[in-house]
Design a protein around this motif. Sequence first.
Motif, PDB file in Angstrom:
ATOM      1  N   LEU A  21      -9.681   4.213   9.155  1.00 13.15           N
ATOM      2  CA  LEU A  21      -9.892   2.782   8.990  1.00 13.15           C
ATOM      3  C   LEU A  21      -8.806   1.929   9.639  1.00 13.15           C
ATOM      4  O   LEU A  21      -8.998   0.745   9.817  1.00 13.15           O
ATOM      5  N   ALA A  22      -7.651   2.531   9.963  1.00 14.55           N
ATOM      6  CA  ALA A  22      -6.558   1.737  10.497  1.00 14.55           C
ATOM      7  C   ALA A  22      -6.931   1.132  11.838  1.00 14.55           C
ATOM      8  O   ALA A  22      -7.340   1.832  12.746  1.00 14.55           O
ATOM      9  N   HIS A  23      -6.792  -0.162  11.961  1.00 14.25           N
ATOM     10  CA  HIS A  23      -7.095  -0.861  13.195  1.00 14.25           C
ATOM     11  C   HIS A  23      -6.411  -2.221  13.145  1.00 14.25           C
ATOM     12  O   HIS A  23      -6.010  -2.678  12.074  1.00 14.25           O
ATOM     13  N   PRO A  24      -6.247  -2.871  14.297  1.00 11.37           N
ATOM     14  CA  PRO A  24      -5.583  -4.188  14.282  1.00 11.37           C
ATOM     15  C   PRO A  24      -6.355  -5.184  13.427  1.00 11.37           C
ATOM     16  O   PRO A  24      -7.530  -5.438  13.663  1.00 11.37           O
ATOM     17  N   GLN A  25      -5.674  -5.755  12.446  1.00 12.43           N
ATOM     18  CA  GLN A  25      -6.329  -6.708  11.553  1.00 12.43           C
ATOM     19  C   GLN A  25      -5.274  -7.505  10.823  1.00 12.43           C
ATOM     20  O   GLN A  25      -4.231  -6.981  10.435  1.00 12.43           O
TER      21      GLN A  25
ATOM     22  N   VAL B 149      15.744  -7.681   5.984  1.00 17.08           N
ATOM     23  CA  VAL B 149      14.812  -8.568   5.274  1.00 17.08           C
ATOM     24  C   VAL B 149      13.913  -9.308   6.259  1.00 17.08           C
ATOM     25  O   VAL B 149      12.711  -9.481   6.034  1.00 17.08           O
ATOM     26  N   LYS B 150      14.484  -9.718   7.377  1.00 21.41           N
ATOM     27  CA  LYS B 150      13.674 -10.412   8.385  1.00 21.41           C
ATOM     28  C   LYS B 150      12.570  -9.515   8.924  1.00 21.41           C
ATOM     29  O   LYS B 150      11.412  -9.933   9.060  1.00 21.41           O
ATOM     30  N   ASP B 151      12.908  -8.267   9.218  1.00 22.94           N
ATOM     31  CA  ASP B 151      11.892  -7.334   9.725  1.00 22.94           C
ATOM     32  C   ASP B 151      10.766  -7.142   8.719  1.00 22.94           C
ATOM     33  O   ASP B 151       9.588  -7.086   9.084  1.00 22.94           O
ATOM     34  N   ILE B 152      11.125  -7.033   7.457  1.00 23.75           N
ATOM     35  CA  ILE B 152      10.112  -6.814   6.423  1.00 23.75           C
ATOM     36  C   ILE B 152       9.222  -8.042   6.273  1.00 23.75           C
ATOM     37  O   ILE B 152       7.991  -7.933   6.215  1.00 23.75           O
ATOM     38  N   MET B 153       9.823  -9.229   6.217  1.00 17.16           N
ATOM     39  CA  MET B 153       9.026 -10.439   6.042  1.00 17.16           C
ATOM     40  C   MET B 153       8.142 -10.718   7.247  1.00 17.16           C
ATOM     41  O   MET B 153       7.039 -11.245   7.109  1.00 17.16           O
ATOM     42  N   CYS B 154       8.588 -10.345   8.438  1.00 11.50           N
ATOM     43  CA  CYS B 154       7.822 -10.625   9.651  1.00 11.50           C
ATOM     44  C   CYS B 154       6.659  -9.663   9.854  1.00 11.50           C
ATOM     45  O   CYS B 154       5.900  -9.824  10.815  1.00 11.50           O
ATOM     46  N   GLN B 155       6.501  -8.690   8.975  1.00 11.75           N
ATOM     47  CA  GLN B 155       5.346  -7.789   9.125  1.00 11.75           C
ATOM     48  C   GLN B 155       4.028  -8.496   8.796  1.00 11.75           C
ATOM     49  O   GLN B 155       2.965  -7.979   9.096  1.00 11.75           O
ATOM     50  N   GLU B 156       4.101  -9.666   8.189  1.00 12.49           N
ATOM     51  CA  GLU B 156       2.886 -10.469   8.044  1.00 12.49           C
ATOM     52  C   GLU B 156       2.337 -10.888   9.400  1.00 12.49           C
ATOM     53  O   GLU B 156       1.151 -11.175   9.543  1.00 12.49           O
ATOM     54  N   CYS B 157       3.204 -10.927  10.401  1.00 13.70           N
ATOM     55  CA  CYS B 157       2.791 -11.318  11.747  1.00 13.70           C
ATOM     56  C   CYS B 157       2.377 -10.128  12.594  1.00 13.70           C
ATOM     57  O   CYS B 157       1.921 -10.309  13.730  1.00 13.70           O
ATOM     58  N   SER B 158       2.550  -8.929  12.095  1.00 14.39           N
ATOM     59  CA  SER B 158       2.203  -7.733  12.865  1.00 14.39           C
ATOM     60  C   SER B 158       0.699  -7.665  13.100  1.00 14.39           C
ATOM     61  O   SER B 158      -0.092  -8.035  12.229  1.00 14.39           O
ATOM     62  N   PRO B 159       0.255  -7.190  14.270  1.00 16.06           N
ATOM     63  CA  PRO B 159      -1.192  -7.019  14.477  1.00 16.06           C
ATOM     64  C   PRO B 159      -1.806  -5.980  13.547  1.00 16.06           C
ATOM     65  O   PRO B 159      -3.027  -5.935  13.401  1.00 16.06           O
ATOM     66  N   TYR B 160      -0.976  -5.164  12.923  1.00 16.84           N
ATOM     67  CA  TYR B 160      -1.455  -4.189  11.935  1.00 16.84           C
ATOM     68  C   TYR B 160      -1.068  -4.615  10.515  1.00 16.84           C
ATOM     69  O   TYR B 160      -0.877  -3.776   9.638  1.00 16.84           O
ATOM     70  N   ALA B 161      -0.963  -5.922  10.287  1.00 14.80           N
ATOM     71  CA  ALA B 161      -0.530  -6.432   8.986  1.00 14.80           C
ATOM     72  C   ALA B 161      -1.447  -5.978   7.861  1.00 14.80           C
ATOM     73  O   ALA B 161      -0.984  -5.636   6.774  1.00 14.80           O
ATOM     74  N   ALA B 162      -2.742  -5.969   8.098  1.00 17.04           N
ATOM     75  CA  ALA B 162      -3.676  -5.590   7.041  1.00 17.04           C
ATOM     76  C   ALA B 162      -3.439  -4.163   6.586  1.00 17.04           C
ATOM     77  O   ALA B 162      -3.539  -3.850   5.394  1.00 17.04           O
ATOM     78  N   HIS B 163      -3.116  -3.287   7.516  1.00 10.99           N
ATOM     79  CA  HIS B 163      -2.863  -1.900   7.134  1.00 10.99           C
ATOM     80  C   HIS B 163      -1.523  -1.771   6.416  1.00 10.99           C
ATOM     81  O   HIS B 163      -1.406  -1.042   5.425  1.00 10.99           O
ATOM     82  N   LEU B 164      -0.514  -2.472   6.883  1.00 10.93           N
ATOM     83  CA  LEU B 164       0.802  -2.396   6.253  1.00 10.93           C
ATOM     84  C   LEU B 164       0.781  -2.927   4.825  1.00 10.93           C
ATOM     85  O   LEU B 164       1.535  -2.471   3.977  1.00 10.93           O
ATOM     86  N   PHE B 165      -0.094  -3.907   4.558  1.00 10.15           N
ATOM     87  CA  PHE B 165      -0.167  -4.504   3.222  1.00 10.15           C
ATOM     88  C   PHE B 165      -1.382  -4.025   2.423  1.00 10.15           C
ATOM     89  O   PHE B 165      -1.728  -4.634   1.416  1.00 10.15           O
ATOM     90  N   ASP B 166      -2.044  -2.962   2.870  1.00 11.92           N
ATOM     91  CA  ASP B 166      -3.224  -2.428   2.168  1.00 11.92           C
ATOM     92  C   ASP B 166      -4.311  -3.481   2.001  1.00 11.92           C
ATOM     93  O   ASP B 166      -4.948  -3.586   0.948  1.00 11.92           O
ATOM     94  N   ALA B 167      -4.538  -4.291   3.036  1.00  8.09           N
ATOM     95  CA  ALA B 167      -5.518  -5.381   2.938  1.00  8.09           C
ATOM     96  C   ALA B 167      -6.753  -5.113   3.779  1.00  8.09           C
ATOM     97  O   ALA B 167      -7.581  -6.010   3.932  1.00  8.09           O
ATOM     98  N   GLU B 168      -6.897  -3.923   4.341  1.00  9.65           N
ATOM     99  CA  GLU B 168      -8.090  -3.647   5.138  1.00  9.65           C
ATOM    100  C   GLU B 168      -9.330  -3.571   4.252  1.00  9.65           C
ATOM    101  O   GLU B 168     -10.398  -4.024   4.619  1.00  9.65           O
TER     102      GLU B 168
END
Length: 841
Positions: free
Chosen positions: A47-51, A108-127
């Motif tokens: 299921l992992a994909h850019p989202q 902390v900056k790297d962690i907070m900026c993962q909301e901007c990652s093209p794979y943010a949904a996968h990193l935050f279990d939001a797929e």
Amino acid sequence: MLKEQDSMSHYRTKCPDSSFLNSRTKWMRGLFISVCIILFSCLRLTLAHPQCLDYQPPFKPLYHIEFCNQHGNFGCCDQQMDNRIGMSYWDIMDLIGEEAYEACGDLVKDIMCQECSPYAAHLFDAEDPYTPVRHIPGLCSAYCSEFHRKCHFVVKYLTNSRTLLEACEKDDLHFCNIIDLPDQDYCFPNVLRNNELYSNLGKVEDPKGCLQLCLMEVANGLRNPVLMVHSGDDTHRMFVAEQVGFVWVYLRDGSRIEKPFLDISGEVLTTQWLGDERGFLGLAFHPKYKNNGRFFIYYSILVNGMLEKVRISEMKVSAHDMNAADPHSERVLLEIDEPAANHNGGQLLFGLDGYLYIFTGDGGKAGDPFGKFGNSQNRSALLGKALRIDVDGSRKDGKPYKIPPDNPFIRESNAKPEVYAYGVRNMWRCSVDRGDPVTQYGRGRIFCGDVGQNRYEEIDIIVKGGNYGWRAKEGFECFDVKLCQNSSLDDILPIFAYGHHVGKSVTGGYVYRGCESPNLNGLYIFGDFMNGRLMALEEDKEPGSWKEKNVCMGDTKTCSFPGLINQHHKFIISFAEDEAGELYFLATSYPSAMSPFGTVYKFVDPSRRAPPGKCKYKPLPVKIRGKKVAFVPRELTVLGIDVTPTRPLIEKIINPTKPSSTRQSSRTKPATSAPEKKHRGIQVYVTPTRPPLEKIINPTKPAATRQSTRTKPTTSVPQKKHPGQNSTAKLHQKKTKKTTQPKEKQSNARTKEVKNVASHSRKSKLQSKKERKDTGKLSHKLSVKGPRAGQKTKPTKPKEETKPAVLLQKTKKAEKEIKKPNSKPKVNNKSKVNGSTIILK
């Protein structure tokens, strides 16, 4: 946001409370969890994909972003979201102090900026829309251990989850076991090093060169839908015509008007035969339809029970209902005899020149057997042609249209003046290129799909006076050898042709010029009726050639977005373009005029979307008489849901005020174009990825740094007597009714905001007008912020420190504690409220 107990349920399954379990139960529980993790890992691999966190594909920001600039070229943040993350980050940094900033700032900056990652949904279990969103993105174990070792005290500012906070207090093993993702390829920072994930990121093509597209179902239950067009009147309505003679109005919300826009089923000639080409075939709205209400139709008729014809007529919209045609307004423009039941043409469209283009078939049967050269090569016949007429006038001979003065054969006696181009077999679906949105390149070109005979299907660009070769040629090859070798043929070759091993009946499409899918801009998308294949052509502008691109339906991983599907009915009948330029196609599972299996699909690029806010437009209101029929999807979506889940509404909060000393710190903050601050607070938009900062439980400050939460009656500070205020006024103030003072709200560790309790005392009746001008109203807020317990002060000069603008003092003792040495407060104003004196400093 979901409640904490729900949002952390998927964390707790990984770290159960084992105090009540015996050794055997623990072993079985551990085995069960291991199996679940393995299965979950396999599922995530598929299921992992850019989202992004809004369940949509990533995008390229319209404007440069400053804070999370590592995702500035492609990701999930626009400028507004980047500013919000940046301001929240600096609030946290100001709370933890300079020393902690040096150790934890980058992490902390790297962690907070993962909301901007093209794979943010996968990193935050939001797929998965039903999975609660993580508060902290998935971190790889080594990175998580380093973060916990250096910055475990920052976790309380990133989440209010009790499970995470308790695990953080224990050790890094418990904490990282919760934070870790099962799929190590997608945890941060491993996701950045995965070349396979980033090599084709944001591209619509897969490594094999196939365009991976998904679909959205927008209409269904139609009886062989032959076309869908918009009226160009800024209402963004879509008009879908069925082969049997009904035209339906679809609104922006997906619903359909219960009554048809047009019903000429009693006039239209069609049958239940499988593949019958007769029926309602064409519809075009006048370029000035918004003002004149005129539209044009093309359909098959039967005269006297024997003679078949195609009829082109003009009609008008009802004067009383904008969603209904006037059934008595039909005016016949042209009727053409049809010698056979097939090859009826049927396309109507208006060019940029304002003229009506009519595309007819060659008359039917096989090989165009009519006359010496066939109908298509005979310029004195109207069959097998592209005709052009002026519908805004009439001729002297009584015909209800005029001939454009620049028609190519207007002065030839052996040619029909209506002929614009010839040599076509049976053009099925043509379109006008609206041009590149920026450069306008290609604007006005007319593309057509011409159905072949035995070997080839072709795509043509129609030009004035052009001969497209039929029946001398089929595609690039000769069909009639004698005609093909004629030196006077001077035919125009197609821009693309494909053999019958690929498909057997082309359906012309559109050049994509919409906004929502930038990757598709300039691609001509079309299909094949018989085998259901979707295809695309890309233009090479230098030599003027076109290259084929295969269109594939995205797999389960690619189309794992709410509401998307990756399959369609086999028989592709037509393509469509809405008023905004987005593309659709119409297909059925059983190609009969009476079969109610017709469906309309919208193309969706799952790899990249337009930036938020770019594709906004305001349709004009539609006045509806009667009922609407709500759209009910029938196709099973990839995720098994039809409606895009909505997250909680965005909340506006005021974050803690940064200490004045931090604004003069030696460290350099990246420039962000954040919105202006109001009342010394920062306006921040909170997304469900993290809880609002005011909900986070922080350590309590020492009592010495806190203002009292209760108002104690104390002796007022001696004040200078206002001139003109006599004993009568004082006596009057003592007799006024006492009111309770408003209670001050207890603030958290990051902020202390004291509400403005200053209010004007009742004016003395003996006070003069001049004295009233001297006592103005207190209109600004009172705020105070004390230092945090244990917080290290930053190396700044004492002179550069600024005191809060407003302090509320009740006693002389409190005043002395707050005053700096050798500094005297300036008394700007004073007022008495219920016997208490307020000093504004």
